[in-house]
Motif scaffolding. Structure first.
Motif, short mmCIF file in Angstrom:
data_model
loop_
_atom_site.label_atom_id
_atom_site.label_comp_id
_atom_site.label_asym_id
_atom_site.label_seq_id
_atom_site.Cartn_x
_atom_site.Cartn_y
_atom_site.Cartn_z
N VAL A 55 35.61 -7.00 86.53
CA VAL A 55 36.60 -8.02 86.55
C VAL A 55 37.08 -8.44 85.32
N LEU A 56 38.46 -7.94 84.77
CA LEU A 56 38.66 -8.70 83.53
C LEU A 56 39.01 -9.97 83.41
N LEU A 57 38.53 -11.08 82.95
CA LEU A 57 38.91 -12.42 83.01
C LEU A 57 39.74 -12.84 82.05
N SER A 58 39.76 -12.27 80.69
CA SER A 58 40.37 -12.66 79.68
C SER A 58 40.61 -11.34 78.69
N GLY A 59 41.33 -11.38 77.53
CA GLY A 59 41.52 -10.49 76.87
C GLY A 59 41.73 -9.22 77.32
N LYS A 60 41.11 -7.88 76.40
CA LYS A 60 41.79 -6.64 76.89
C LYS A 60 40.40 -5.76 77.13
N CYS A 61 40.20 -4.89 77.71
CA CYS A 61 39.15 -3.89 78.05
C CYS A 61 39.69 -2.67 78.78
N ILE A 62 39.31 -1.36 78.09
CA ILE A 62 39.57 -0.38 78.47
C ILE A 62 38.31 0.34 79.44
N LEU A 63 38.34 0.59 80.40
CA LEU A 63 37.28 1.55 81.01
C LEU A 63 37.33 3.04 80.97
N PHE A 64 36.29 3.50 80.35
CA PHE A 64 36.41 5.13 80.40
C PHE A 64 35.43 5.29 81.40
N CYS A 65 35.89 6.57 82.11
CA CYS A 65 35.12 7.41 83.05
C CYS A 65 35.10 8.71 82.42
N ALA A 66 33.64 9.57 82.39
CA ALA A 66 33.55 10.89 81.95
C ALA A 66 33.25 11.75 83.46
N GLU A 67 34.31 12.79 83.26
CA GLU A 67 33.84 13.81 84.33
C GLU A 67 32.70 14.77 83.54
N VAL A 68 31.90 15.16 84.12
CA VAL A 68 30.65 15.82 83.63
C VAL A 68 30.62 17.20 84.31
N ASP A 69 29.98 18.19 83.82
CA ASP A 69 29.71 19.48 84.63
C ASP A 69 28.41 19.30 85.03
N ASP A 70 27.70 20.40 85.66
CA ASP A 70 26.65 20.39 86.38
C ASP A 70 25.38 20.19 85.16
N LYS A 71 25.62 20.54 83.88
CA LYS A 71 24.66 20.34 82.87
C LYS A 71 24.73 18.77 81.96
N ASN A 72 25.77 17.85 82.81
CA ASN A 72 25.97 16.63 82.13
C ASN A 72 26.80 16.79 80.91
N ASN A 73 27.53 17.84 80.40
CA ASN A 73 28.25 17.75 79.36
C ASN A 73 29.70 17.07 79.77
N ILE A 74 30.31 16.29 78.89
CA ILE A 74 31.52 15.53 79.28
C ILE A 74 32.68 16.39 79.02
N ILE A 75 33.31 16.85 80.21
CA ILE A 75 34.57 17.78 80.15
C ILE A 75 35.88 17.06 79.93
N ASP A 76 35.99 15.79 80.45
CA ASP A 76 37.20 14.99 80.30
C ASP A 76 36.89 13.43 80.32
N ILE A 77 37.79 12.75 79.93
CA ILE A 77 37.54 11.33 80.02
C ILE A 77 38.88 10.61 80.59
N ILE A 78 38.63 9.93 81.53
CA ILE A 78 39.79 9.42 82.36
C ILE A 78 39.50 7.72 81.84
N SER A 79 40.92 7.17 81.63
CA SER A 79 40.84 5.85 80.98
C SER A 79 41.71 4.90 81.85
N TRP A 80 41.14 3.57 81.82
CA TRP A 80 42.20 2.50 82.50
C TRP A 80 42.13 1.23 81.71
N ASP A 81 43.24 0.88 81.27
CA ASP A 81 43.66 -0.39 80.48
C ASP A 81 43.54 -1.18 81.55
N MET A 82 42.52 -2.14 81.86
CA MET A 82 42.03 -3.07 82.74
C MET A 82 43.33 -4.02 82.56
N LYS A 83 43.71 -4.62 83.98
CA LYS A 83 44.38 -5.79 84.15
C LYS A 83 43.62 -6.87 84.46
#
Length: 143
Positions: A55-83
């Motif tokens: 929970v963002l209380l103040s300021g700014k924070c971007i939350l990044f989530c990684a989609e990974v393949d079956d060998k834990n290689n990052i294949i994509d990044i999804i981000s949220w500019d938290m409110k």
């Protein structure tokens, strides 16, 4: 104060610190720290045994989530500019990281036994690091 009735905590130093641990849960605070600058992030982490709430209380924070393949290689990044004051629940097993503005304060709720022993990391390469910097500059163009 009557400590058997109420415990008041705060954390105003850089980085992460638990402020309440009780039985199976923990409340922590994350404040700005240099190692979470987009050009200094070196890993994504997941928690194998628990969801994690931010929970963002103040300021700014971007939350990044990684989609990974079956060998834990990052294949994509999804981000949220938290409110501010919205709840973001990262599901168990999802690799994630974040970047914060210098005035940011994030409340974190997680299992009290969450730690390195049950939270593997994926170290990132220059390509992923570049993507984190690019996403940040797109979401926060004046930063």
């Amino acid at each position: 104060m009557n400590s058997h009735l109420l415990e008041v905590s705060e954390y105003n130093t850089a980085g992460y610190a638990p402020v309440v641990d009780f039985q199976a849960w923990r409340v922590a605070i994350l404040n700005y720290i240099d190692e979470l600058e987009p050009d200094q992030i070196d890993n994504f982490q997941c928690h194998n045994e628990t969801d994690e709430v931010f929970v963002l209380l103040s300021g700014k924070c971007i939350l990044f989530c990684a989609e990974v393949d079956d060998k834990n290689n990052i294949i994509d990044i999804i981000s949220w500019d938290m409110k501010i004051h919205k709840t973001y629940n990262i599901k168990r097993g999802v690799y994630h990281t974040h970047t914060l503005s210098k005035d940011a304060k994030v409340l974190i709720v997680e299992n009290s036994d969450t730690g390195d022993h049950n939270s593997p990391k994926i170290m990132i390469d220059d390509t992923v690091g570049y993507k984190l910097k690019k996403i940040t500059s797109q979401l926060w163009p004046s930063s």
